[in-house]
Design a protein around this motif. Sequence first.
Motif, PDB file in Angstrom:
ATOM      1  N   ALA A 134      10.748   3.610   5.943  1.00  0.00           N
ATOM      2  CA  ALA A 134      11.760   2.978   6.782  1.00  0.00           C
ATOM      3  C   ALA A 134      13.118   2.988   6.095  1.00  0.00           C
ATOM      4  O   ALA A 134      13.216   2.939   4.862  1.00  0.00           O
ATOM      5  CB  ALA A 134      11.354   1.535   7.093  1.00  0.00           C
ATOM      6  N   LYS A 135      14.166   3.079   6.895  1.00  0.00           N
ATOM      7  CA  LYS A 135      15.561   3.054   6.454  1.00  0.00           C
ATOM      8  C   LYS A 135      15.987   4.320   5.729  1.00  0.00           C
ATOM      9  O   LYS A 135      17.038   4.349   5.079  1.00  0.00           O
ATOM     10  CB  LYS A 135      15.858   1.822   5.587  1.00  0.00           C
ATOM     11  N   THR A 136      15.155   5.381   5.819  1.00  0.00           N
ATOM     12  CA  THR A 136      15.545   6.670   5.230  1.00  0.00           C
ATOM     13  C   THR A 136      15.479   7.774   6.282  1.00  0.00           C
ATOM     14  O   THR A 136      15.246   8.933   5.937  1.00  0.00           O
ATOM     15  CB  THR A 136      14.628   7.044   4.047  1.00  0.00           C
ATOM     16  N   THR A 137      15.680   7.426   7.542  1.00  0.00           N
ATOM     17  CA  THR A 137      15.445   8.389   8.610  1.00  0.00           C
ATOM     18  C   THR A 137      16.265   9.660   8.455  1.00  0.00           C
ATOM     19  O   THR A 137      15.722  10.772   8.525  1.00  0.00           O
ATOM     20  CB  THR A 137      15.741   7.755   9.982  1.00  0.00           C
ATOM     21  N   THR A 138      17.568   9.531   8.243  1.00  0.00           N
ATOM     22  CA  THR A 138      18.415  10.723   8.121  1.00  0.00           C
ATOM     23  C   THR A 138      18.119  11.466   6.830  1.00  0.00           C
ATOM     24  O   THR A 138      17.969  12.693   6.820  1.00  0.00           O
ATOM     25  CB  THR A 138      19.901  10.338   8.187  1.00  0.00           C
ATOM     26  N   TYR A 139      18.020  10.736   5.729  1.00  0.00           N
ATOM     27  CA  TYR A 139      17.730  11.364   4.437  1.00  0.00           C
ATOM     28  C   TYR A 139      16.403  12.106   4.473  1.00  0.00           C
ATOM     29  O   TYR A 139      16.308  13.270   4.064  1.00  0.00           O
ATOM     30  CB  TYR A 139      17.716  10.298   3.341  1.00  0.00           C
ATOM     31  N   ALA A 140      15.357  11.445   4.967  1.00  0.00           N
ATOM     32  CA  ALA A 140      14.040  12.088   5.029  1.00  0.00           C
ATOM     33  C   ALA A 140      14.085  13.324   5.913  1.00  0.00           C
ATOM     34  O   ALA A 140      13.482  14.354   5.591  1.00  0.00           O
ATOM     35  CB  ALA A 140      12.993  11.102   5.549  1.00  0.00           C
ATOM     36  N   ALA A 141      14.825  13.247   7.016  1.00  0.00           N
ATOM     37  CA  ALA A 141      14.928  14.397   7.916  1.00  0.00           C
ATOM     38  C   ALA A 141      15.584  15.583   7.206  1.00  0.00           C
ATOM     39  O   ALA A 141      15.155  16.732   7.378  1.00  0.00           O
ATOM     40  CB  ALA A 141      15.719  14.022   9.168  1.00  0.00           C
ATOM     41  N   ILE A 223      -0.659  13.620  -1.655  1.00  0.00           N
ATOM     42  CA  ILE A 223      -1.899  14.298  -1.275  1.00  0.00           C
ATOM     43  C   ILE A 223      -2.731  13.402  -0.365  1.00  0.00           C
ATOM     44  O   ILE A 223      -3.294  13.846   0.644  1.00  0.00           O
ATOM     45  CB  ILE A 223      -2.693  14.707  -2.528  1.00  0.00           C
ATOM     46  N   PHE A 224      -2.805  12.124  -0.718  1.00  0.00           N
ATOM     47  CA  PHE A 224      -3.548  11.166   0.107  1.00  0.00           C
ATOM     48  C   PHE A 224      -2.954  11.087   1.508  1.00  0.00           C
ATOM     49  O   PHE A 224      -3.681  11.084   2.514  1.00  0.00           O
ATOM     50  CB  PHE A 224      -3.532   9.784  -0.566  1.00  0.00           C
ATOM     51  N   SER A 225      -1.615  11.040   1.591  1.00  0.00           N
ATOM     52  CA  SER A 225      -0.960  10.905   2.898  1.00  0.00           C
ATOM     53  C   SER A 225      -1.177  12.135   3.769  1.00  0.00           C
ATOM     54  O   SER A 225      -1.238  12.028   5.000  1.00  0.00           O
ATOM     55  CB  SER A 225       0.542  10.660   2.715  1.00  0.00           C
ATOM     56  N   MET A 226      -1.314  13.307   3.150  1.00  0.00           N
ATOM     57  CA  MET A 226      -1.548  14.531   3.911  1.00  0.00           C
ATOM     58  C   MET A 226      -2.963  14.560   4.485  1.00  0.00           C
ATOM     59  O   MET A 226      -3.192  15.106   5.569  1.00  0.00           O
ATOM     60  CB  MET A 226      -1.305  15.751   3.026  1.00  0.00           C
ATOM     61  N   ASN A 227      -3.899  13.964   3.765  1.00  0.00           N
ATOM     62  CA  ASN A 227      -5.302  13.996   4.201  1.00  0.00           C
ATOM     63  C   ASN A 227      -5.687  12.812   5.080  1.00  0.00           C
ATOM     64  O   ASN A 227      -6.611  12.928   5.897  1.00  0.00           O
ATOM     65  CB  ASN A 227      -6.213  14.048   2.971  1.00  0.00           C
ATOM     66  N   THR A 236       1.939   2.645   3.574  1.00  0.00           N
ATOM     67  CA  THR A 236       3.366   2.813   3.311  1.00  0.00           C
ATOM     68  C   THR A 236       4.161   1.646   3.877  1.00  0.00           C
ATOM     69  O   THR A 236       5.057   1.105   3.232  1.00  0.00           O
ATOM     70  CB  THR A 236       3.875   4.137   3.915  1.00  0.00           C
ATOM     71  N   ARG A 237       3.830   1.254   5.119  1.00  0.00           N
ATOM     72  CA  ARG A 237       4.557   0.137   5.728  1.00  0.00           C
ATOM     73  C   ARG A 237       4.393  -1.146   4.917  1.00  0.00           C
ATOM     74  O   ARG A 237       5.318  -1.959   4.834  1.00  0.00           O
ATOM     75  CB  ARG A 237       4.080  -0.093   7.162  1.00  0.00           C
ATOM     76  N   ARG A 238       3.247  -1.297   4.309  1.00  0.00           N
ATOM     77  CA  ARG A 238       2.980  -2.550   3.590  1.00  0.00           C
ATOM     78  C   ARG A 238       3.510  -2.535   2.151  1.00  0.00           C
ATOM     79  O   ARG A 238       4.029  -3.540   1.676  1.00  0.00           O
ATOM     80  CB  ARG A 238       1.480  -2.832   3.587  1.00  0.00           C
ATOM     81  N   PHE A 239       3.377  -1.383   1.465  1.00  0.00           N
ATOM     82  CA  PHE A 239       3.657  -1.391   0.034  1.00  0.00           C
ATOM     83  C   PHE A 239       4.859  -0.537  -0.392  1.00  0.00           C
ATOM     84  O   PHE A 239       5.389  -0.747  -1.482  1.00  0.00           O
ATOM     85  CB  PHE A 239       2.416  -0.870  -0.726  1.00  0.00           C
TER      86      PHE A 239
END
Length: 243
Positions: A134-141, A223-227, A236-239
Amino acid sequence: MKNLLITGATGDIAREISKQVQDYRLILLSRDVSSLTDISEHLYQVDLSDETAVNATCQHISEQFGAIDVLINNAGYGYFKPFLSDHTDDMRRMFDINVLATMHITRAFLPDMIAQNSGQIINIASIASYMATAKTTTYAATKFAVRGFSNALRQEVADANIKVLVVNTGPVLTKFHAANPEYLEKVGKNAVTATFVAKKIVHHLESNKRELNLPWQLNLARIFSMNFPSLADKITRRFFNLK
């Protein structure tokens, strides 16, 4: 002597690479080169959002030094901001610097690399290109775009013996995060130094490595997030939404 060019040369990672690299002619590009005179004599001041100025500068460099053997597209920036409060002009400028400048500069030097049948392009992206928060929408894009561009380009230039390395980092102790000390305190031991990142990049100069994901803790999380993407979103939302 081989030529190594770095954009965004006043950045902490770029400066550390410049200090560590050996046996290359070091060519540095930045909006302001006044602080780089002790690092290299080959300095070029240019606004990377100005395509005309970028093309003219790259042409001058090619005429003066010939082919660039290693191109490090380091220039980029970001900010933390909720998407609904982001402004179109700010989003457009970030894409101009983080994405389009990378593509323009690569396109300028690529023909000479192809002609000499060798070269390496190193694009600095981010773990955010895999694990957006969150809060990195443009940067992440923009970093998704850099990684996508790199992966496609790698396919195009493989037969010309040109290597493309993408560097995805998590939080780095640089000026990028210096204005947000509370965030650095939260990410704690997951943050790495610019010296560490630069050492990893220098180690892989002209290697066949296709991707560096740093540090190892966040690479495991990647790697975990991809699988397990749905579960990773919840975690991610929590931590990880620490901005």
